[in-house]
Design a protein around this motif. Structure first.
Motif, PDB file in Angstrom:
ATOM      1  N   GLU A 161       0.827  -1.205   0.000  1.00  0.00           N
ATOM      2  CA  GLU A 161       0.000   0.000   0.000  1.00  0.00           C
ATOM      3  C   GLU A 161       0.862   1.255   0.000  1.00  0.00           C
ATOM      4  N   MET A 162       1.944   1.240   0.771  1.00  0.00           N
ATOM      5  CA  MET A 162       2.858   2.385   0.799  1.00  0.00           C
ATOM      6  C   MET A 162       3.484   2.609  -0.575  1.00  0.00           C
ATOM      7  N   ILE A 163       3.907   1.522  -1.209  1.00  0.00           N
ATOM      8  CA  ILE A 163       4.528   1.621  -2.527  1.00  0.00           C
ATOM      9  C   ILE A 163       3.527   2.139  -3.550  1.00  0.00           C
ATOM     10  N   ALA A 164       2.285   1.618  -3.497  1.00  0.00           N
ATOM     11  CA  ALA A 164       1.259   2.066  -4.437  1.00  0.00           C
ATOM     12  C   ALA A 164       0.968   3.551  -4.256  1.00  0.00           C
TER      13      ALA A 164
ATOM     14  N   TYR B 208       8.957   5.055   8.148  1.00  0.00           N
ATOM     15  CA  TYR B 208      10.416   4.928   8.259  1.00  0.00           C
ATOM     16  C   TYR B 208      10.824   3.517   8.673  1.00  0.00           C
ATOM     17  N   HIS B 209       9.943   2.820   9.384  1.00  0.00           N
ATOM     18  CA  HIS B 209      10.251   1.449   9.774  1.00  0.00           C
ATOM     19  C   HIS B 209      10.388   0.549   8.546  1.00  0.00           C
ATOM     20  N   TYR B 210       9.578   0.824   7.534  1.00  0.00           N
ATOM     21  CA  TYR B 210       9.611   0.025   6.305  1.00  0.00           C
ATOM     22  C   TYR B 210      10.637   0.553   5.304  1.00  0.00           C
ATOM     23  N   PHE B 211      10.761   1.873   5.241  1.00  0.00           N
ATOM     24  CA  PHE B 211      11.660   2.509   4.272  1.00  0.00           C
ATOM     25  C   PHE B 211      12.472   3.584   4.999  1.00  0.00           C
ATOM     26  N   PRO B 212      13.780   3.397   5.126  1.00  0.00           N
ATOM     27  CA  PRO B 212      14.582   4.321   5.926  1.00  0.00           C
ATOM     28  C   PRO B 212      14.738   5.708   5.323  1.00  0.00           C
ATOM     29  N   SER B 213      14.347   5.882   4.065  1.00  0.00           N
ATOM     30  CA  SER B 213      14.490   7.186   3.430  1.00  0.00           C
ATOM     31  C   SER B 213      13.515   7.312   2.278  1.00  0.00           C
TER      32      SER B 213
ATOM     33  N   ASP C 122      14.351   8.036  -0.712  1.00  0.00           N
ATOM     34  CA  ASP C 122      14.951   7.388  -1.884  1.00  0.00           C
ATOM     35  C   ASP C 122      14.767   5.877  -1.848  1.00  0.00           C
ATOM     36  N   ALA C 123      14.765   5.297  -0.649  1.00  0.00           N
ATOM     37  CA  ALA C 123      14.509   3.849  -0.551  1.00  0.00           C
ATOM     38  C   ALA C 123      13.088   3.534  -1.008  1.00  0.00           C
ATOM     39  N   LEU C 124      12.140   4.383  -0.642  1.00  0.00           N
ATOM     40  CA  LEU C 124      10.754   4.190  -1.060  1.00  0.00           C
ATOM     41  C   LEU C 124      10.603   4.412  -2.562  1.00  0.00           C
ATOM     42  N   VAL C 125      11.267   5.425  -3.083  1.00  0.00           N
ATOM     43  CA  VAL C 125      11.210   5.690  -4.525  1.00  0.00           C
ATOM     44  C   VAL C 125      11.788   4.515  -5.303  1.00  0.00           C
ATOM     45  N   SER C 126      12.895   3.968  -4.831  1.00  0.00           N
ATOM     46  CA  SER C 126      13.501   2.811  -5.502  1.00  0.00           C
ATOM     47  C   SER C 126      12.534   1.635  -5.543  1.00  0.00           C
ATOM     48  N   ALA C 127      11.870   1.377  -4.413  1.00  0.00           N
ATOM     49  CA  ALA C 127      10.900   0.283  -4.368  1.00  0.00           C
ATOM     50  C   ALA C 127       9.724   0.553  -5.305  1.00  0.00           C
ATOM     51  N   ALA C 128       9.306   1.811  -5.370  1.00  0.00           N
ATOM     52  CA  ALA C 128       8.189   2.173  -6.249  1.00  0.00           C
ATOM     53  C   ALA C 128       8.561   1.989  -7.714  1.00  0.00           C
ATOM     54  N   LEU C 129       9.769   2.388  -8.086  1.00  0.00           N
ATOM     55  CA  LEU C 129      10.206   2.232  -9.471  1.00  0.00           C
ATOM     56  C   LEU C 129      10.349   0.759  -9.842  1.00  0.00           C
ATOM     57  N   GLU C 130      10.828  -0.055  -8.902  1.00  0.00           N
ATOM     58  CA  GLU C 130      10.924  -1.484  -9.161  1.00  0.00           C
ATOM     59  C   GLU C 130       9.530  -2.089  -9.365  1.00  0.00           C
ATOM     60  N   LYS C 131       8.571  -1.663  -8.552  1.00  0.00           N
ATOM     61  CA  LYS C 131       7.198  -2.143  -8.688  1.00  0.00           C
ATOM     62  C   LYS C 131       6.618  -1.714 -10.029  1.00  0.00           C
ATOM     63  N   LEU C 132       6.844  -0.468 -10.402  1.00  0.00           N
ATOM     64  CA  LEU C 132       6.350   0.041 -11.680  1.00  0.00           C
ATOM     65  C   LEU C 132       6.936  -0.755 -12.834  1.00  0.00           C
ATOM     66  N   THR C 133       8.238  -0.985 -12.798  1.00  0.00           N
ATOM     67  CA  THR C 133       8.904  -1.750 -13.856  1.00  0.00           C
ATOM     68  C   THR C 133       8.307  -3.151 -13.967  1.00  0.00           C
ATOM     69  N   ALA C 134       8.153  -3.809 -12.827  1.00  0.00           N
ATOM     70  CA  ALA C 134       7.611  -5.171 -12.830  1.00  0.00           C
ATOM     71  C   ALA C 134       6.187  -5.197 -13.372  1.00  0.00           C
ATOM     72  N   ASP C 135       5.360  -4.247 -12.945  1.00  0.00           N
ATOM     73  CA  ASP C 135       3.969  -4.215 -13.404  1.00  0.00           C
ATOM     74  C   ASP C 135       3.873  -3.977 -14.905  1.00  0.00           C
TER      75      ASP C 135
ATOM     76  N   TRP D  64      15.960  13.961 -11.543  1.00  0.00           N
ATOM     77  CA  TRP D  64      16.021  12.815 -10.651  1.00  0.00           C
ATOM     78  C   TRP D  64      17.431  12.693 -10.103  1.00  0.00           C
ATOM     79  N   PRO D  65      17.596  12.261  -8.849  1.00  0.00           N
ATOM     80  CA  PRO D  65      18.937  11.930  -8.348  1.00  0.00           C
ATOM     81  C   PRO D  65      19.566  10.859  -9.220  1.00  0.00           C
ATOM     82  N   SER D  66      20.871  10.823  -9.246  1.00  0.00           N
ATOM     83  CA  SER D  66      21.582   9.929 -10.158  1.00  0.00           C
ATOM     84  C   SER D  66      21.209   8.464  -9.953  1.00  0.00           C
ATOM     85  N   GLU D  67      20.990   8.045  -8.708  1.00  0.00           N
ATOM     86  CA  GLU D  67      20.669   6.630  -8.468  1.00  0.00           C
ATOM     87  C   GLU D  67      19.355   6.247  -9.125  1.00  0.00           C
ATOM     88  N   HIS D  68      18.415   7.167  -9.162  1.00  0.00           N
ATOM     89  CA  HIS D  68      17.130   6.876  -9.789  1.00  0.00           C
ATOM     90  C   HIS D  68      17.187   7.081 -11.293  1.00  0.00           C
ATOM     91  N   SER D  69      17.992   8.016 -11.742  1.00  0.00           N
ATOM     92  CA  SER D  69      18.142   8.217 -13.183  1.00  0.00           C
ATOM     93  C   SER D  69      18.636   6.950 -13.851  1.00  0.00           C
TER      94      SER D  69
END
Length: 208
Positions: free
Chosen positions: A25-28, A59-64, A66-79, A128-133
């Motif tokens: 739900e957080m990622i969505a 924060y318990h699930y995603f420490p930052s 950028d960690a949440l954004v990374s998970a969201a982009l991975e979910k988007l890619t997979a979908d 976008w930050p370089s890691e997400h780019s």
């Protein structure tokens, strides 16, 4: 002994499923905000508020962020890739032109139904930050590879007339991303407009 293990495992399994659902739900929610507001406009506070949780829980699930954004982009890619592959599987034995038609229609579905703002997000991206780019570039390469394989088969078979496949593919994505801004499924219940976009997009590749 077996009964005790089973009884202990059941609550643990339920707890894990609850954690997974909450995380999903957080990622969505993050994807929704990213799609509508971009990276710069996405705030942890907004994700927590929309999912009705405390910011500390997020924060318990995603420490930052950028960690949440990374998970969201991975979910988007997979979908997106799953949707496109499933669509392509339905036309596995069809000629390249029909396979490409199916892919284009599936891409429009992604852009107008699954993630309505994604076309706008990636057509006119905020910095976008370089890691997400790099992650976005990888996503695009994996995505484009599906289209390019079909296009190459069409060229090899002689059914496509495409002197520069890379340019044609860029043009195709430009058409589809822009269509996602103005094409609204609720205003096109019989899919006539969607089908017209697919037909015109296919003309980029077909012989005259």
């Amino acid at each position: 002994m077996t009964s005790t293990v089973d009884e202990d495992a059941a609550p643990a399994g339920r707890a894990a499923r609850r954690r997974d659902r909450r995380k999903a739900e957080m990622i969505a929610t993050a994807l929704q905000i990213l799609s509508s507001s971009g990276y710069q406009g996405m705030r942890f506070e907004d994700v927590a508020e929309r999912t009705d949780i405390a910011k500390a829980t997020l924060y318990h699930y995603f420490p930052s962020k950028d960690a949440l954004v990374s998970a969201a982009l991975e979910k988007l890619t997979a979908d997106v890739l799953t949707s496109l592959r499933e669509a392509l599987d339905t036309a596995a034995d069809a000629p390249p032109a029909e396979q490409l038609r199916v892919l284009i229609a599936a891409q429009l579905h992604v852009l107008t139904v699954l993630y309505p703002e994604v076309g706008k997000l990636f057509s006119f991206p905020a910095p976008w930050p370089s890691e997400h780019s790099e992650a976005i570039k990888t996503m695009r390469r994996r995505h484009d590879r599906l289209f390019r394989e079909v296009i190459d088969r069409g060229i090899d078979s002689g059914s496509f007339d495409c002197p520069d496949p890379s340019v044609a593919l860029h043009c195709l994505h430009g058409i589809l991303n822009h269509a996602s801004i103005w094409l609204r499924p609720e205003a096109d219940p019989d899919h006539r407009t969607r089908d017209a976009v697919v037909d015109e997009s296919l003309r980029l590749f077909l012989r005259a």
